[in-house]
Design a protein around this motif. Structure first.
Motif, PDB file in Angstrom:
ATOM      1  N   ILE A 245     -21.484  14.511 -15.629  1.00 42.63           N
ATOM      2  CA  ILE A 245     -21.471  13.202 -15.455  1.00 42.63           C
ATOM      3  C   ILE A 245     -20.435  12.450 -14.582  1.00 42.63           C
ATOM      4  O   ILE A 245     -20.471  11.734 -13.967  1.00 42.63           O
ATOM      5  CB  ILE A 245     -20.794  12.591 -16.929  1.00 42.63           C
ATOM      6  CG1 ILE A 245     -20.966  10.953 -17.131  1.00 42.63           C
ATOM      7  CG2 ILE A 245     -19.397  12.895 -17.318  1.00 42.63           C
ATOM      8  CD1 ILE A 245     -20.839  10.711 -18.536  1.00 42.63           C
ATOM      9  N   VAL A 246     -19.318  13.272 -14.295  1.00 43.72           N
ATOM     10  CA  VAL A 246     -18.393  12.711 -13.053  1.00 43.72           C
ATOM     11  C   VAL A 246     -19.113  13.357 -11.614  1.00 43.72           C
ATOM     12  O   VAL A 246     -18.871  12.476 -10.694  1.00 43.72           O
ATOM     13  CB  VAL A 246     -16.843  13.548 -13.127  1.00 43.72           C
ATOM     14  CG1 VAL A 246     -16.141  12.743 -14.566  1.00 43.72           C
ATOM     15  CG2 VAL A 246     -17.039  14.970 -13.303  1.00 43.72           C
ATOM     16  N   ALA A 249     -21.848  10.187 -11.572  1.00 43.41           N
ATOM     17  CA  ALA A 249     -21.104   8.831 -11.442  1.00 43.41           C
ATOM     18  C   ALA A 249     -20.195   8.793 -10.276  1.00 43.41           C
ATOM     19  O   ALA A 249     -19.851   7.920  -9.459  1.00 43.41           O
ATOM     20  CB  ALA A 249     -20.205   8.336 -12.940  1.00 43.41           C
ATOM     21  N   GLY A 250     -19.589   9.992  -9.962  1.00 46.61           N
ATOM     22  CA  GLY A 250     -18.600  10.116  -8.856  1.00 46.61           C
ATOM     23  C   GLY A 250     -18.982  10.275  -7.512  1.00 46.61           C
ATOM     24  O   GLY A 250     -18.397   9.948  -6.472  1.00 46.61           O
ATOM     25  N   ASN A 251     -20.423  10.163  -7.509  1.00 44.62           N
ATOM     26  CA  ASN A 251     -21.109  10.261  -6.101  1.00 44.62           C
ATOM     27  C   ASN A 251     -22.162   9.024  -6.127  1.00 44.62           C
ATOM     28  O   ASN A 251     -22.571   8.695  -5.271  1.00 44.62           O
ATOM     29  CB  ASN A 251     -21.891  11.442  -5.966  1.00 44.62           C
ATOM     30  CG  ASN A 251     -21.367  12.555  -5.530  1.00 44.62           C
ATOM     31  OD1 ASN A 251     -20.837  12.596  -4.359  1.00 44.62           O
ATOM     32  ND2 ASN A 251     -21.422  13.756  -6.270  1.00 44.62           N
ATOM     33  N   GLY A 252     -21.777   7.821  -6.900  1.00 45.16           N
ATOM     34  CA  GLY A 252     -22.150   6.482  -7.224  1.00 45.16           C
ATOM     35  C   GLY A 252     -23.646   6.547  -7.472  1.00 45.16           C
ATOM     36  O   GLY A 252     -24.331   5.948  -6.983  1.00 45.16           O
ATOM     37  N   ILE A 253     -24.129   7.498  -8.262  1.00 45.44           N
ATOM     38  CA  ILE A 253     -25.528   7.831  -8.825  1.00 45.44           C
ATOM     39  C   ILE A 253     -25.546   6.948 -10.116  1.00 45.44           C
ATOM     40  O   ILE A 253     -24.521   7.234 -10.959  1.00 45.44           O
ATOM     41  CB  ILE A 253     -25.908   9.081  -9.060  1.00 45.44           C
ATOM     42  CG1 ILE A 253     -25.908   9.949  -7.639  1.00 45.44           C
ATOM     43  CG2 ILE A 253     -27.163   9.066  -9.764  1.00 45.44           C
ATOM     44  CD1 ILE A 253     -25.955  11.269  -8.090  1.00 45.44           C
ATOM     45  N   LEU A 254     -26.316   6.108 -10.395  1.00 39.88           N
ATOM     46  CA  LEU A 254     -26.592   5.421 -11.604  1.00 39.88           C
ATOM     47  C   LEU A 254     -26.519   6.668 -12.839  1.00 39.88           C
ATOM     48  O   LEU A 254     -27.893   7.125 -12.539  1.00 39.88           O
ATOM     49  CB  LEU A 254     -27.686   4.441 -11.887  1.00 39.88           C
ATOM     50  CG  LEU A 254     -27.941   3.783 -12.985  1.00 39.88           C
ATOM     51  CD1 LEU A 254     -26.667   3.080 -13.367  1.00 39.88           C
ATOM     52  CD2 LEU A 254     -29.249   2.877 -12.911  1.00 39.88           C
ATOM     53  N   THR A 306     -15.105   6.146 -12.417  1.00 46.59           N
ATOM     54  CA  THR A 306     -14.872   7.664 -12.453  1.00 46.59           C
ATOM     55  C   THR A 306     -13.467   7.978 -11.260  1.00 46.59           C
ATOM     56  O   THR A 306     -12.723   8.850 -11.548  1.00 46.59           O
ATOM     57  CB  THR A 306     -16.115   8.275 -11.851  1.00 46.59           C
ATOM     58  OG1 THR A 306     -16.993   7.919 -12.768  1.00 46.59           O
ATOM     59  CG2 THR A 306     -15.812   9.632 -11.860  1.00 46.59           C
ATOM     60  N   HIS A 307     -13.751   7.350 -10.269  1.00 46.26           N
ATOM     61  CA  HIS A 307     -12.649   7.521  -9.333  1.00 46.26           C
ATOM     62  C   HIS A 307     -11.226   7.155  -9.497  1.00 46.26           C
ATOM     63  O   HIS A 307     -10.273   7.536  -9.107  1.00 46.26           O
ATOM     64  CB  HIS A 307     -13.000   7.181  -7.863  1.00 46.26           C
ATOM     65  CG  HIS A 307     -13.859   8.154  -7.415  1.00 46.26           C
ATOM     66  ND1 HIS A 307     -13.548   9.073  -6.450  1.00 46.26           N
ATOM     67  CD2 HIS A 307     -15.331   8.145  -7.189  1.00 46.26           C
ATOM     68  CE1 HIS A 307     -14.696   9.737  -5.942  1.00 46.26           C
ATOM     69  NE2 HIS A 307     -15.783   9.367  -6.644  1.00 46.26           N
ATOM     70  N   SER A 312      -8.522  13.735 -10.096  1.00 46.47           N
ATOM     71  CA  SER A 312      -7.701  14.971 -10.372  1.00 46.47           C
ATOM     72  C   SER A 312      -6.431  14.731 -10.202  1.00 46.47           C
ATOM     73  O   SER A 312      -5.478  15.274 -11.131  1.00 46.47           O
ATOM     74  CB  SER A 312      -8.060  15.960  -9.176  1.00 46.47           C
ATOM     75  OG  SER A 312      -7.691  15.398  -8.175  1.00 46.47           O
ATOM     76  N   THR A 313      -5.886  13.858  -9.750  1.00 45.80           N
ATOM     77  CA  THR A 313      -4.258  13.731  -9.596  1.00 45.80           C
ATOM     78  C   THR A 313      -3.891  12.903 -10.728  1.00 45.80           C
ATOM     79  O   THR A 313      -2.583  13.150 -11.451  1.00 45.80           O
ATOM     80  CB  THR A 313      -4.062  12.467  -8.172  1.00 45.80           C
ATOM     81  OG1 THR A 313      -4.487  12.856  -7.206  1.00 45.80           O
ATOM     82  CG2 THR A 313      -2.178  12.367  -8.260  1.00 45.80           C
TER      83      THR A 313
END
Length: 339
Positions: A245-246, A249-254, A306-307, A312-313
């Motif tokens: 999921i990340v 979504a984290g790569n801008g994919i719907l 997501t970002h 991670s931070t």
């Protein structure tokens, strides 16, 4: 602080899974200002004997972890799964460093008997246990002497680098990467989905007879997708979902996902696309492959969430604040899942 991070790291796989949670947690801890020593426990075991066997390297691996902690004197021993590490080793480390905190994180299913047995074998030595599963399955590991806490799957801006919501002419309309595990219900769902997506360019990897892809090939493929499916081994478990999921979504994919219990804590209706069954999934894929503006709008909101929330931070800061019983520095969306 000084932290020894006992995780897979998979050095012997030559970067094949550089986007694994191990590396994201490592980088998050470093960004938060700490020294992190990577202890690749499985590789250590394999290299401890001429046969490359994890089983035959268990004894030496435990001795080397004790010696590592003797040399570094960490403030925190953080472990991932660590099925090769014994309770006796953890007790020895705590005896040697009485002030040390010992924590464990886990991303695999908490209903599998061998995982349950592994976790229980460590619990008497743990200050806290983290998992990407919430609810009752998480609470089964609560003891009077420890805490348990949920953590979301983690993204990292140096790994999830694509912004597919900015691009219209992507070559893959629908993407699924993941094993089918030879589970009848999961296979049936994927087969029916594949057969009914004849109206668009769909790609399936790791299932239906197709090979998995790793490393750059995997990330490059993600960078070509409009829509991605995150589908779990079980979809009825509180807050449990694949790390796909990340990665999606984290790569801008719907990102399409079933309605997981309590998942609205993490993603709103306008950040991912929830579906109820195959019929609903197919109808929504058809809609978003024909409405590219709306596809990009929701994908952007999912990418931003997501970002901003699951980077991670931020997640490792939550972990450290929980481990050391500090006041939370941010309104973590999942803070209610600490027991």
């Amino acid at each position: 602080m000084k932290i020894v991070h006992v995780a897979s790291y998979n050095y012997l796989k030559d970067g094949q899974s550089y986007y694994a949670t191990d590396y994201k947690i490592h980088q998050g801890l470093v960004r938060n200002g700490h020294f992190v020593y990577p202890f690749s426990y499985r590789d250590t075991a394999r290299c401890a004997n001429i046969f490359g066997s994890k089983k035959w390297g268990v004894g030496k691996t435990n001795k080397r972890l004790i010696e590592t902690c003797r040399n570094i004197r960490p403030d925190l021993l953080l472990m991932a799964h660590a099925e090769l590490i014994t309770l006796e080793t953890l007790h020895e480390i705590r005896k040697m460093i009485p002030s040390i905190k010992i924590a464990m994180w886990f991303v695999d299913p908490l209903w599998a008997n061998h995982h349950i047995a592994n976790i229980h074998s460590k619990l008497p030595a743990l200050d806290i246990f983290f998992a990407t599963t919430g609810g009752k399955l998480l609470q089964q590991f609560k003891l009077p002497t420890n805490q348990v806490a949920y953590i979301p799957n983690i993204c990292d801006s140096s790994i999830e680098t694509h912004k597919n919501f900015e691009i219209s002419d992507l070559s893959i309309d629908f993407l699924f990467c993941g094993r089918d595990y030879k589970e009848p219900e999961r296979q049936s769902f994927l087969v029916e989905t594949y057969e009914r997506l004849i109206f668009c360019n769909s790609r399936f990897f790791g299932c239906l007879g197709n090979p998995l892809i790793f490393g750059h090939d995997y990330m490059d493929t993600l960078g070509k997708a409009k829509i991605g499916l995150s589908y779990n081994r079980r979809n009825d478990v509180s807050l449990y979902m694949s790390d796909r999921i990340v990665q999606l979504a984290g790569n801008g994919i719907l990102t399409f996902t079933p309605r997981i219990p309590q998942m609205e804590i993490l993603y709103n209706e306008d950040e991912v696309v929830y579906f109820n069954d195959v019929e609903d999934l197919i109808a929504k894929v058809a809609h978003f492959t024909s409405d590219d503006d709306e596809r990009r709008q929701i994908a952007y909101k999912g990418w931003k969430k997501t970002h901003n929330s699951f980077n991670s931070t931020r997640v490792t800061q939550f972990m450290l604040e929980t481990i050391f019983n500090e006041k939370y520095s941010a309104p973590y969306e999942w803070h209610s899942e600490v027991f």
